[in-house]
Enzyme design. Structure first.
Site, PDB file in Angstrom:
ATOM      1  N   THR A  43       0.823  -1.213   0.000  1.00  0.00           N
ATOM      2  CA  THR A  43       0.000   0.000   0.000  1.00  0.00           C
ATOM      3  C   THR A  43       0.857   1.263   0.000  1.00  0.00           C
ATOM      4  O   THR A  43       0.388   2.324  -0.391  1.00  0.00           O
ATOM      5  CB  THR A  43      -0.946   0.044   1.218  1.00  0.00           C
ATOM      6  N   VAL A  65       7.937  -7.396   6.230  1.00  0.00           N
ATOM      7  CA  VAL A  65       8.290  -7.653   7.631  1.00  0.00           C
ATOM      8  C   VAL A  65       7.832  -9.022   8.130  1.00  0.00           C
ATOM      9  O   VAL A  65       8.190  -9.418   9.245  1.00  0.00           O
ATOM     10  CB  VAL A  65       7.726  -6.558   8.568  1.00  0.00           C
ATOM     11  N   LEU A  69      14.488  -9.573   9.443  1.00  0.00           N
ATOM     12  CA  LEU A  69      15.296  -8.476   8.913  1.00  0.00           C
ATOM     13  C   LEU A  69      16.537  -8.342   9.788  1.00  0.00           C
ATOM     14  O   LEU A  69      16.441  -8.351  11.024  1.00  0.00           O
ATOM     15  CB  LEU A  69      14.479  -7.179   8.941  1.00  0.00           C
ATOM     16  N   LYS A  97      -0.900 -11.882   9.244  1.00  0.00           N
ATOM     17  CA  LYS A  97       0.513 -12.252   9.310  1.00  0.00           C
ATOM     18  C   LYS A  97       1.399 -11.010   9.448  1.00  0.00           C
ATOM     19  O   LYS A  97       2.398 -11.029  10.168  1.00  0.00           O
ATOM     20  CB  LYS A  97       0.902 -13.043   8.059  1.00  0.00           C
ATOM     21  N   ASN A 105       8.962 -10.487  14.330  1.00  0.00           N
ATOM     22  CA  ASN A 105      10.264 -10.232  13.702  1.00  0.00           C
ATOM     23  C   ASN A 105      10.884  -8.926  14.174  1.00  0.00           C
ATOM     24  O   ASN A 105      12.096  -8.851  14.432  1.00  0.00           O
ATOM     25  CB  ASN A 105      10.124 -10.236  12.181  1.00  0.00           C
ATOM     26  N   ARG A 112      17.554  -8.305  19.987  1.00  0.00           N
ATOM     27  CA  ARG A 112      18.962  -8.530  19.669  1.00  0.00           C
ATOM     28  C   ARG A 112      19.771  -7.244  19.807  1.00  0.00           C
ATOM     29  O   ARG A 112      20.886  -7.239  20.322  1.00  0.00           O
ATOM     30  CB  ARG A 112      19.101  -9.074  18.244  1.00  0.00           C
ATOM     31  N   ALA A 120       2.818   0.893  16.140  1.00  0.00           N
ATOM     32  CA  ALA A 120       1.670   1.682  15.695  1.00  0.00           C
ATOM     33  C   ALA A 120       0.439   0.792  15.778  1.00  0.00           C
ATOM     34  O   ALA A 120       0.120   0.057  14.850  1.00  0.00           O
ATOM     35  CB  ALA A 120       1.890   2.183  14.273  1.00  0.00           C
ATOM     36  N   TYR A 151      -7.640  -7.302  10.796  1.00  0.00           N
ATOM     37  CA  TYR A 151      -6.918  -6.103  11.230  1.00  0.00           C
ATOM     38  C   TYR A 151      -7.095  -5.873  12.728  1.00  0.00           C
ATOM     39  O   TYR A 151      -6.118  -5.717  13.467  1.00  0.00           O
ATOM     40  CB  TYR A 151      -7.420  -4.895  10.448  1.00  0.00           C
TER      41      TYR A 151
END
Length: 318
Positions: A43, A65, A69, A97, A105, A112, A120, A151
């Site tokens: 989007t 995402v 990453l 997902k 993630n 880490r 958000a 959502y």
């Protein structure tokens, strides 16, 4: 050990090519930071960030995402997720997902790096609220199996993950519940009421009011919202949120349509259509917590914010 380069930070913004993300990046760059924009462009659009590519402190990475990453940053703003019903219902499984795997993630990355991370979240976690206005301690009234639940429940689960990471690992988290926000760079086809009404008015088409047009929303101009996000990220570690960020001034859909007709000079007529399933009748934030903890409240009223928004859509039509 966190990276340290004086006051300049390297900040990751997921969903950075979207409406809110691109404005957030503008603010972070203007504050002197380096920004890594990550977006899969589902989007989001390169048009929102094309003005940034000559900035040596800006970097763009096309990435989803829902996959891990591996980067080095000082802070993470996790904005990645389609946020309008038309987009998040297009592929509801992927929407869930994005909220859940994406949160896992990004939280893993923050763990880490031992860095602060902001989620958000959304006023949709309140569903069709049984209390009004909504305070952060209200648990919500959400349909878990309806067409909007990908959502609503995805964002609720993401909040759960953020607080469990915080309790379990001591990770510094910030959770913002964002209410209706508008302004330049809104997606033309996002189906949201402000962009819908403006596009219909500029084209001289009938303006579609769902139900009787008396359901209410509260509209926050994008620069006010971004200021709230930055203040939240910079708040003391002990303040995690969730915190409502939005404009507490309520407008009916009919009242919004009339303001847009005035701003555009359009002669479009108002027409009524059936109310979509699970569409909230009222949505208004109680921002007492944001005022007390962040010293934040919106400054731009709806009439003033509509001027640059309408100008943007006028230019977009050229």
């Amino acid at each position: 050990m966190a990276r340290s380069y004086g006051t300049r930070k390297r900040i990751l913004v997921t969903g950075g090519a979207g409406f809110l993300g691109s404005h957030l990046i503008d603010r972070l760059l203007s504050d002197g930071h380096e920004v890594l924009c990550v977006d899969n462009l589902f989007t989001g659009t390169k048009r929102n960030i094309e003005h940034l590519h000559k900035n040596p402190r800006f970097e763009f990475m096309r990435h989803d995402v829902t996959f891990p990453l591996f980067v080095e940053v000082d802070e993470i703003y996790n904005l990645a997720c389609p946020a309008s019903p038309i987009h998040y219902q297009h592929d509801p499984v992927q929407t869930t997902k994005t909220s859940v795997h994406g949160a896992i993630n990004m939280l893993g990355l923050a763990k880490r790096l031992k860095c602060r991370i902001l989620q958000a979240s959304t006023s949709e976690v309140y569903g069709d609220p049984a209390v009004h206005p909504q305070t952060e301690d209200y648990w919500g009234h959400v349909n878990p199996i309806g067409p909007r639940s990908c959502y609503d429940e995805g964002k609720r689960c993401a909040e759960t993950l953020f607080f469990d990471y915080h309790r379990q690992t001591g990770l510094q988290i910030k959770v913002a519940r964002i209410f209706n926000t508008y302004g330049p760079r809104m997606h033309r086809a996002d189906g949201r009421v402000v962009s819908n009404f403006i596009i219909q008015a500029l084209a001289g088409e009938p303006i579609t009011l769902y139900g009787d047009g008396n359901q209410t929303r509260s509209f926050c101009f994008v620069s006010d919202l971004i200021d709230g996000l930055v203040r939240l990220m910079d708040s003391p570690p002990s303040f995690t949120g969730p915190v409502n960020l939005g404009n507490p001034v309520e407008f009916t859909m009919r009242g919004l349509a009339e303001l847009i007709l005035k701003e555009t000079g359009s002669t479009s007529k108002l027409v009524n259509m059936a109310l979509p399933q699970d569409d909230p009748k009222q949505r208004q934030p109680d921002i007492s917590l944001a005022k007390a903890k962040l010293g934040w409240e919106p400054k731009i009223n709806l009439a003033d914010g509509l001027k640059p928004t309408v100008d943007y859509f006028r230019r977009d039509n050229l």
